[in-house]
Design a protein around this motif. Structure first.
Motif, PDB file in Angstrom:
ATOM      1  N   ILE A 184      42.810  47.624  50.084  1.00  0.00           N
ATOM      2  CA  ILE A 184      44.023  47.787  50.877  1.00  0.00           C
ATOM      3  C   ILE A 184      45.159  48.092  49.917  1.00  0.00           C
ATOM      4  O   ILE A 184      45.382  47.340  48.960  1.00  0.00           O
ATOM      5  N   HIS A 185      45.867  49.191  50.144  1.00  0.00           N
ATOM      6  CA  HIS A 185      46.939  49.539  49.208  1.00  0.00           C
ATOM      7  C   HIS A 185      48.156  50.084  49.940  1.00  0.00           C
ATOM      8  O   HIS A 185      48.060  50.618  51.052  1.00  0.00           O
ATOM      9  N   GLY A 186      49.314  49.926  49.308  1.00  0.00           N
ATOM     10  CA  GLY A 186      50.566  50.372  49.889  1.00  0.00           C
ATOM     11  C   GLY A 186      51.717  49.601  49.281  1.00  0.00           C
ATOM     12  O   GLY A 186      51.518  48.666  48.500  1.00  0.00           O
ATOM     13  N   PRO A 187      52.960  49.957  49.609  1.00  0.00           N
ATOM     14  CA  PRO A 187      54.129  49.305  49.016  1.00  0.00           C
ATOM     15  C   PRO A 187      54.251  47.852  49.429  1.00  0.00           C
ATOM     16  O   PRO A 187      53.615  47.388  50.385  1.00  0.00           O
ATOM     17  N   ASP A 197      36.472  43.027  35.265  1.00  0.00           N
ATOM     18  CA  ASP A 197      35.032  42.748  35.217  1.00  0.00           C
ATOM     19  C   ASP A 197      34.665  41.617  36.167  1.00  0.00           C
ATOM     20  O   ASP A 197      33.497  41.445  36.518  1.00  0.00           O
ATOM     21  N   ILE A 198      35.677  40.854  36.583  1.00  0.00           N
ATOM     22  CA  ILE A 198      35.428  39.768  37.523  1.00  0.00           C
ATOM     23  C   ILE A 198      34.832  40.305  38.824  1.00  0.00           C
ATOM     24  O   ILE A 198      34.083  39.607  39.509  1.00  0.00           O
ATOM     25  N   LEU A 199      35.122  41.559  39.180  1.00  0.00           N
ATOM     26  CA  LEU A 199      34.535  42.133  40.396  1.00  0.00           C
ATOM     27  C   LEU A 199      33.022  42.156  40.301  1.00  0.00           C
ATOM     28  O   LEU A 199      32.318  41.872  41.271  1.00  0.00           O
ATOM     29  N   GLU A 200      32.518  42.502  39.132  1.00  0.00           N
ATOM     30  CA  GLU A 200      31.056  42.530  38.935  1.00  0.00           C
ATOM     31  C   GLU A 200      30.477  41.133  39.109  1.00  0.00           C
ATOM     32  O   GLU A 200      29.412  40.960  39.712  1.00  0.00           O
ATOM     33  N   ASP A 201      31.201  40.112  38.610  1.00  0.00           N
ATOM     34  CA  ASP A 201      30.731  38.725  38.762  1.00  0.00           C
ATOM     35  C   ASP A 201      30.700  38.322  40.233  1.00  0.00           C
ATOM     36  O   ASP A 201      29.710  37.767  40.720  1.00  0.00           O
ATOM     37  N   LEU A 202      31.783  38.578  40.947  1.00  0.00           N
ATOM     38  CA  LEU A 202      31.856  38.164  42.352  1.00  0.00           C
ATOM     39  C   LEU A 202      30.835  38.897  43.203  1.00  0.00           C
ATOM     40  O   LEU A 202      30.156  38.301  44.050  1.00  0.00           O
ATOM     41  N   LEU A 203      30.704  40.205  42.970  1.00  0.00           N
ATOM     42  CA  LEU A 203      29.823  41.016  43.810  1.00  0.00           C
ATOM     43  C   LEU A 203      28.349  40.858  43.455  1.00  0.00           C
ATOM     44  O   LEU A 203      27.483  41.379  44.156  1.00  0.00           O
ATOM     45  N   SER A 204      28.087  40.108  42.389  1.00  0.00           N
ATOM     46  CA  SER A 204      26.680  39.819  42.061  1.00  0.00           C
ATOM     47  C   SER A 204      26.106  38.748  42.978  1.00  0.00           C
ATOM     48  O   SER A 204      24.895  38.559  43.046  1.00  0.00           O
ATOM     49  N   VAL A 205      26.972  38.054  43.707  1.00  0.00           N
ATOM     50  CA  VAL A 205      26.533  37.015  44.648  1.00  0.00           C
ATOM     51  C   VAL A 205      26.251  37.687  45.988  1.00  0.00           C
ATOM     52  O   VAL A 205      27.109  38.381  46.549  1.00  0.00           O
ATOM     53  N   ASP A 206      25.047  37.449  46.527  1.00  0.00           N
ATOM     54  CA  ASP A 206      24.517  38.231  47.649  1.00  0.00           C
ATOM     55  C   ASP A 206      25.465  38.371  48.837  1.00  0.00           C
ATOM     56  O   ASP A 206      25.678  39.455  49.346  1.00  0.00           O
ATOM     57  N   LEU A 207      26.028  37.289  49.339  1.00  0.00           N
ATOM     58  CA  LEU A 207      26.805  37.338  50.576  1.00  0.00           C
ATOM     59  C   LEU A 207      28.318  37.417  50.341  1.00  0.00           C
ATOM     60  O   LEU A 207      29.100  37.296  51.283  1.00  0.00           O
ATOM     61  N   VAL A 208      28.712  37.645  49.099  1.00  0.00           N
ATOM     62  CA  VAL A 208      30.140  37.737  48.778  1.00  0.00           C
ATOM     63  C   VAL A 208      30.610  39.182  48.878  1.00  0.00           C
ATOM     64  O   VAL A 208      29.954  40.103  48.377  1.00  0.00           O
ATOM     65  N   SER A 209      31.742  39.390  49.542  1.00  0.00           N
ATOM     66  CA  SER A 209      32.399  40.694  49.557  1.00  0.00           C
ATOM     67  C   SER A 209      33.856  40.495  49.162  1.00  0.00           C
ATOM     68  O   SER A 209      34.389  39.383  49.214  1.00  0.00           O
ATOM     69  N   VAL A 210      34.512  41.577  48.775  1.00  0.00           N
ATOM     70  CA  VAL A 210      35.867  41.493  48.225  1.00  0.00           C
ATOM     71  C   VAL A 210      36.808  42.421  48.981  1.00  0.00           C
ATOM     72  O   VAL A 210      36.490  43.587  49.233  1.00  0.00           O
ATOM     73  N   ILE A 211      37.969  41.880  49.341  1.00  0.00           N
ATOM     74  CA  ILE A 211      39.094  42.692  49.800  1.00  0.00           C
ATOM     75  C   ILE A 211      40.139  42.650  48.690  1.00  0.00           C
ATOM     76  O   ILE A 211      40.673  41.579  48.381  1.00  0.00           O
ATOM     77  N   ALA A 212      40.396  43.780  48.065  1.00  0.00           N
ATOM     78  CA  ALA A 212      41.405  43.855  47.012  1.00  0.00           C
ATOM     79  C   ALA A 212      42.688  44.431  47.607  1.00  0.00           C
ATOM     80  O   ALA A 212      42.663  45.480  48.250  1.00  0.00           O
ATOM     81  N   ILE A 213      43.802  43.734  47.417  1.00  0.00           N
ATOM     82  CA  ILE A 213      45.099  44.188  47.924  1.00  0.00           C
ATOM     83  C   ILE A 213      45.961  44.601  46.737  1.00  0.00           C
ATOM     84  O   ILE A 213      46.254  43.774  45.858  1.00  0.00           O
ATOM     85  N   THR A 214      46.343  45.866  46.698  1.00  0.00           N
ATOM     86  CA  THR A 214      47.079  46.415  45.556  1.00  0.00           C
ATOM     87  C   THR A 214      48.245  47.281  46.043  1.00  0.00           C
ATOM     88  O   THR A 214      48.366  47.584  47.223  1.00  0.00           O
ATOM     89  N   HIS A 215      49.071  47.683  45.091  1.00  0.00           N
ATOM     90  CA  HIS A 215      50.121  48.646  45.402  1.00  0.00           C
ATOM     91  C   HIS A 215      49.596  50.079  45.258  1.00  0.00           C
ATOM     92  O   HIS A 215      49.795  50.909  46.127  1.00  0.00           O
ATOM     93  N   GLU A 216      48.949  50.347  44.141  1.00  0.00           N
ATOM     94  CA  GLU A 216      48.443  51.688  43.864  1.00  0.00           C
ATOM     95  C   GLU A 216      46.921  51.694  43.920  1.00  0.00           C
ATOM     96  O   GLU A 216      46.280  50.774  43.416  1.00  0.00           O
ATOM     97  N   ASP A 217      46.344  52.728  44.508  1.00  0.00           N
ATOM     98  CA  ASP A 217      44.883  52.789  44.583  1.00  0.00           C
ATOM     99  C   ASP A 217      44.261  53.389  43.321  1.00  0.00           C
ATOM    100  O   ASP A 217      43.399  52.773  42.703  1.00  0.00           O
ATOM    101  N   ASN A 218      44.704  54.576  42.920  1.00  0.00           N
ATOM    102  CA  ASN A 218      44.066  55.253  41.784  1.00  0.00           C
ATOM    103  C   ASN A 218      44.242  54.483  40.481  1.00  0.00           C
ATOM    104  O   ASN A 218      43.309  54.375  39.682  1.00  0.00           O
ATOM    105  N   GLU A 219      45.433  53.959  40.270  1.00  0.00           N
ATOM    106  CA  GLU A 219      45.701  53.207  39.046  1.00  0.00           C
ATOM    107  C   GLU A 219      44.773  52.006  38.941  1.00  0.00           C
ATOM    108  O   GLU A 219      44.248  51.688  37.874  1.00  0.00           O
TER     109      GLU A 219
END
Length: 356
Positions: free
Chosen positions: A44-47, A133-155
C-alpha cells in the motif's frame, strides 16, 4: 467546545469513506485467509494522511469478525528487524514470551512454531525498516503474509530482495491518492458531530478547511481540532474566521512534531545535522554525513549506512514535511522546514565540524 479529543486521533475507529476501490482490492488480496489459507502480500503506497493505515486497520477488524484470522499492526519507526519479529510474536494470539535480544533465527523459529492460522502482519511506515531482509524471514513462515505501507513504491521495492519483489508488484499494489474537497467534507462532518459540542463550524468553514489542506485527511482533521482549541482559548464560541486561519499552521506544526518524534534515533540525529548546517548542498551534506555517521549510529548496534541509504532516510523526512530537498542529486539543497523544531535527541554536529 471539545467533547472528545480521541475522535480526532489517527487511530479513532470510524467508517472508511470514499475508499471503496481500495477496500475491494485489499479484500480480494486477503480473501484466501478467510478459508484458512495464506493471504496475499500487499504493498500500500501513497502520501501521508490519506487513509492507508486506517483502511488496513478497518479491513483487519472486519476479517477477524468473519474468520479465524490473526493480525498484527507494527509501527516500524524506531524498530530493528529483531524488534519487529519480537512484536509479531507478542501480538499473535497464541504467542509466547521471548527476549527481544534473542538471535534472529531463534525468533523466526519461534514464530514458525506458534503460527497455526493465517497471520497478516502490517508493517506500517515500512520505508524506514533498515534491513528489508526481514521480509524473507517473515515470509518463510507458511501462513504469514505481509502488508507493507509506504510512501513510495519503487524506492521501497528497489531495496527488497529480487526474489521477493514479485509478491508486491502488479495487482498486489494499492495506490492511494489525495481526497477531493467533497470527500474530505464527508470525512470531517462526523468528526465535528462526535468530537465537538454544538455546531461550532458551518459548511463554508469545513469547505475552506477541506480545500486548504489539499486532500490530506490527517491535516484537515487536525485543523478542525486546532480551530476548536483556538476558539476555546479565545472566546469559547463557534469558530471565528481568525480561528480557522490560524488553525492550519498550528495543526501542521503539531503533525510535524509528532512525525519527528516517531522516527528512529539515527533519523533524528540526521535531522539535527540538516538543521544545524542547512541550507546545504548535496556535496556539503554528503561530506557532513561522512564526518558524523559514526556518531549518528552510535549505540544502535548497527554499522552506519552509506550515503545512498542516508538519502532514503532524508527522503522519508521530506515525505513527513520535516525537511526540503529540491533539486536533483548533488544539486539538491537540504534544509529543515522549521528551524525551531528540535529533535528529541542529544546531538551537536557543530561541536566537531564547521562547514564554510
Amino acid at each position: 467546545m471539545i467533547k472528545d479529543r480521541w475522535v480526532f486521533d489517527d487511530a479513532y475507529p470510524t467508517d472508511i469513506l470514499h475508499r471503496n476501490e481500495e477496500l475491494n482490492s485489499l479484500s480480494r488480496l486477503l480473501k484466501p485467509a478467510t478459508a484458512g489459507g495464506r493471504a496475499g502480500d500487499v504493498l500500500i503506497h501513497g502520501p501521508s494522511g490519506v487513509g492507508k493505515t486506517a483502511t488496513a486497520r478497518w479491513m483487519l477488524r472486519d476479517l477477524r469478525r468473519r474468520a479465524a484470522v490473526s493480525s498484527a499492526l507494527i509501527e516500524c519507526s524506531g524498530q530493528t528487524a529483531n524488534g519487529i519479529i519480537h512484536e509479531a510474536i507478542e501480538k499473535y494470539p497464541k504467542g509466547t514470551v521471548v527476549q527481544r535480544n534473542q538471535p534472529r533465527d531463534e525468533l523466526v523459529a519461534t514464530l514458525e512454531t506458534i503460527v497455526d492460522e493465517p497471520f497478516i502482519i502490517v508493517l506500517d511506515e515500512a520505508d524506514v525498516i533498515p534491513d528489508l531482509d526481514i521480509l524473507e524471514d517473515l515470509l518463510s513462515v507458511d501462513l504469514v503474509s505481509v502488508i507493507a505501507i509506504t510512501h513510495e513504491d519503487n524506492e521501497w521495492l528497489n531495496r527488497v530482495d529480487r526474489d521477493i519483489r514479485p509478491r508486491f508488484r502488479g495487482e498486489s499494489q494499492i495506490e492511494y491518492q489525495k481526497y477531493h474537497v467533497p470527500e474530505l467534507i464527508d470525512i470531517l462532518e462526523p468528526r465535528v458531530e462526535h468530537g465537538l459540542m454544538g455546531q461550532p463550524a458551518d459548511s463554508y468553514q469545513l469547505e475552506w478547511i477541506a480545500d486548504e489542506t489539499g486532500g490530506v485527511a490527517r491535516w484537515a482533521i487536525k485543523t478542525v481540532l486546532a480551530a476548536a482549541e483556538l476558539a476555546d482559548e479565545r472566546h469559547h464560541e463557534y469558530f471565528h474566521e481568525r480561528d480557522v486561519t490560524d488553525a492550519f499552521d498550528r495543526a501542521k506544526a503539531k503533525i510535524r512534531k509528532a512525525n519527528l518524534r516517531s522516527l528512529p534515533v539515527p533519523h533524528l540525529r540526521l535531522y539535527e545535522l540538516v538543521r544545524e548546517i542547512g541550507p546545504a548542498s548535496g556535496d556539503e551534506m554528503s561530506e557532513a554525513y561522512e564526518t558524523h555517521k559514526e556518531a549518528i549510529f552510535a549505540g544502535r548496534n548497527k554499522n552506519p549506512v552509506g550515503w545512498r541509504q542516508a538519502c532514503n532516510y532524508l527522503s522519508k523526512m521530506e515525505d513527513y514535511d520535516l525537511i526540503t530537498m529540491p533539486g536533483k542529486t548533488n544539486a539538491k539543497v537540504y534544509e529543515v522546514v522549521d528551524e525551531e523544531l528540535e529533535a528529541p535527541v542529544k546531538f551537536g554536529p557543530r561541536e566537531t565540524v564547521e562547514l564554510d
